[in-house]
Design an enzyme around this catalytic site. Structure first.
Site, PDB file in Angstrom:
ATOM      1  N   ARG A   1       0.820  -1.223   0.000  1.00  0.00           N
ATOM      2  CA  ARG A   1       0.000   0.000   0.000  1.00  0.00           C
ATOM      3  C   ARG A   1       0.851   1.269   0.000  1.00  0.00           C
ATOM      4  NH1 ARG A   1      -5.570  -0.938   1.759  1.00  0.00           N
ATOM      5  NH2 ARG A   1      -6.075  -2.808   0.577  1.00  0.00           N
TER       6      ARG A   1
ATOM      7  N   ARG B   1      -3.463   6.494   1.054  1.00  0.00           N
ATOM      8  CA  ARG B   1      -4.045   7.703   1.669  1.00  0.00           C
ATOM      9  C   ARG B   1      -3.132   8.436   2.634  1.00  0.00           C
ATOM     10  NH1 ARG B   1      -9.053   4.115   3.249  1.00  0.00           N
ATOM     11  NH2 ARG B   1      -7.284   2.706   3.082  1.00  0.00           N
TER      12      ARG B   1
ATOM     13  N   ARG C   1      -6.454  11.036  -6.254  1.00  0.00           N
ATOM     14  CA  ARG C   1      -7.724  10.313  -6.134  1.00  0.00           C
ATOM     15  C   ARG C   1      -8.897  11.275  -6.298  1.00  0.00           C
ATOM     16  NH1 ARG C   1      -9.672   7.425  -0.690  1.00  0.00           N
ATOM     17  NH2 ARG C   1      -9.869   9.646  -0.210  1.00  0.00           N
TER      18      ARG C   1
ATOM     19  N   ASP D   1      -6.608  -3.086  -7.585  1.00  0.00           N
ATOM     20  CA  ASP D   1      -7.146  -3.755  -6.397  1.00  0.00           C
ATOM     21  C   ASP D   1      -7.460  -5.208  -6.724  1.00  0.00           C
ATOM     22  OD1 ASP D   1      -8.122  -2.898  -3.540  1.00  0.00           O
ATOM     23  OD2 ASP D   1      -9.525  -4.401  -4.279  1.00  0.00           O
TER      24      ASP D   1
ATOM     25  N   TYR E   1     -14.557 -12.418  -0.376  1.00  0.00           N
ATOM     26  CA  TYR E   1     -15.293 -11.182  -0.669  1.00  0.00           C
ATOM     27  C   TYR E   1     -16.472 -11.444  -1.600  1.00  0.00           C
ATOM     28  CZ  TYR E   1     -11.541  -8.571   1.567  1.00  0.00           C
ATOM     29  OH  TYR E   1     -10.650  -8.084   2.483  1.00  0.00           O
TER      30      TYR E   1
END
Ligand code: CP3
Length: 342
Positions: A23, A27, A36, A73, A150
């Protein structure tokens, strides 16, 4: 000059390990948040090759990591197979669920995925030309079990309960779902390699919830199948596997699957991994990402202790899991300096 990451993955013991971070585009970086916002939202960013390449490059420019990981992703593969996918701010991903034969029948085939995923290959292509010559490019995909957790639950879950239930109640359907994801993953990763990825990483974030035969069937076997097929197509391609929280199942995982490097999480020590995992090849890891928030001398000490513990064999320095949004970028620079001066 061979890139440092490629040397470690090939099994070379180096005085200083290559460094990158899960990552690393994310953020905690103001420049990521700005890009973004420009893209609109996270998924629009993933599917915008210019902007996805831009955020991939940001941590390379800022920190000089030895490797860049494609910005995308693991849940793009379910989306490419026809699942609905959206992200709820502050909560995480949401997907349409697969729990019945009828749900499964609605999924697309492996041949369908490239319509959705072609922008990702374009991102890889841009990166393969834009990266500094010493920086390696890593492609990736989720491992079938983690992606399935998921797809069955429709969201992230603490214990992966819904996937375990489907596996135990309708194993035949679950196996077909795993097989579909496995086949799609092979094609997806192959396209990334053709576009310029020099190695690929398979993220099995929830491997740790599989026990006994289930671990063999749903973590080990799919990884083995993916790696075998990739190596048949690209004999020189090194593969990194991350069966997170596999515990003692980390032992022998590289040999059993054909992975060139096994990434370890924070539930095992670097000393333990040196003895039990590094004997079979390269190990990647495993600084706790909390140090990227707290910093200080503890960060330096722990980063150097890991570097020294794994110095006797091939090692790629990384965190044990992704860096979190509350991390301080200055701590990332401190970590790199600590590892390179250990
Ligand atoms: O490592 C990298 O920098 C490359 C890009 C990357 C992302 N996700 C970007 C991302 C990679 C390799 C992943 C893998 C991924 N995605 C995993 C496996 C690794 C792990 O963390 O266990 C999983 C389980 C996912 C699914 C996913 N994506 C979740 C559960 C979430 C929400 C949680 C969160 O951190 O927000 C995401 C979103 C996501 N993927 C973000 C990023 C940068 C944050 C999205 C944002 O910018 O708002």
């Amino acid at each position: 000059m061979t890139k440092l990451l490629m040397r470690a993955l090939a099994g070379e013991t180096l005085p200083t390990p290559p460094i990158w971070m899960m990552r690393q585009a994310g953020r905690y970086l103001p420049e990521y948040r700005a890009t973004r916002a420009k893209a609109g939202d996270f998924l629009s960013l993933c599917y915008n090759p210019e902007l996805a390449a831009e955020v991939t490059l940001q941590p390379i420019r800022r920190f000089g990591f030895d490797a860049a990981i494609l910005f995308a992703d693991i849940l793009l593969v379910p989306q490419a197979l026809g699942a609905d996918l959206w992200f709820v701010t502050g909560e995480g991903p949401r997907l349409s669920t697969i729990t019945t034969e009828a749900d499964f029948a609605k999924l697309g085939t492996v041949d369908d995925i490239h319509d959705t995923l072609s922008p990702i290959y374009e991102t890889v292509n841009i990166l393969s030309q834009a990266l500094p010559k010493e920086t390696a490019l890593i492609g990736f995909a989720g491992a079938p079990w983690t992606v399935a957790t998921y797809m069955v639950a429709g969201k992230g879950t603490k214990d992966q309960g819904p996937a375990h239930m489907l596996k135990d109640e309708n194993r035949d359907l679950f196996v077909r779902l795993i097989d579909r994801i496995t086949d799609a993953t092979i094609e997806y990763l192959s396209k990334q390699v053709e576009a310029g990825a020099e190695t690929v990483k398979i993220f099995d974030s929830w491997a740790g919830s599989l026990r006994g035969q289930d671990f063999d069937d749903f973590a080990l076997e799919p990884a083995k199948k993916i790696i075998k097929e990739l190596k048949a197509r690209f004999p020189d391609l090194p593969v990194i596997a991350f069966p997170r929280e596999a515990g003692d199942r980390y032992i022998g995982f590289a040999k059993a699957t054909g992975a060139d490097c096994v990434a370890i999480d924070n539930s095992v020590s670097a000393e333990w991994a040196a003895k039990n995992v590094q004997v079979d090849g390269c190990v990647q890891g495993n600084l706790a990402s909390s140090h990227m928030v707290t910093g200080g001398q503890a960060l330096v000490d722990e980063a150097q202790a890991i570097t020294r513990a794994l110095r006797g064999g091939p090692h790629v320095f990384n965190l044990g899991h992704g860096i979190t949004p509350d991390a301080d970028p200055d701590n990332v620079a401190r970590m790199i300096e600590a590892v390179r001066s250990a």
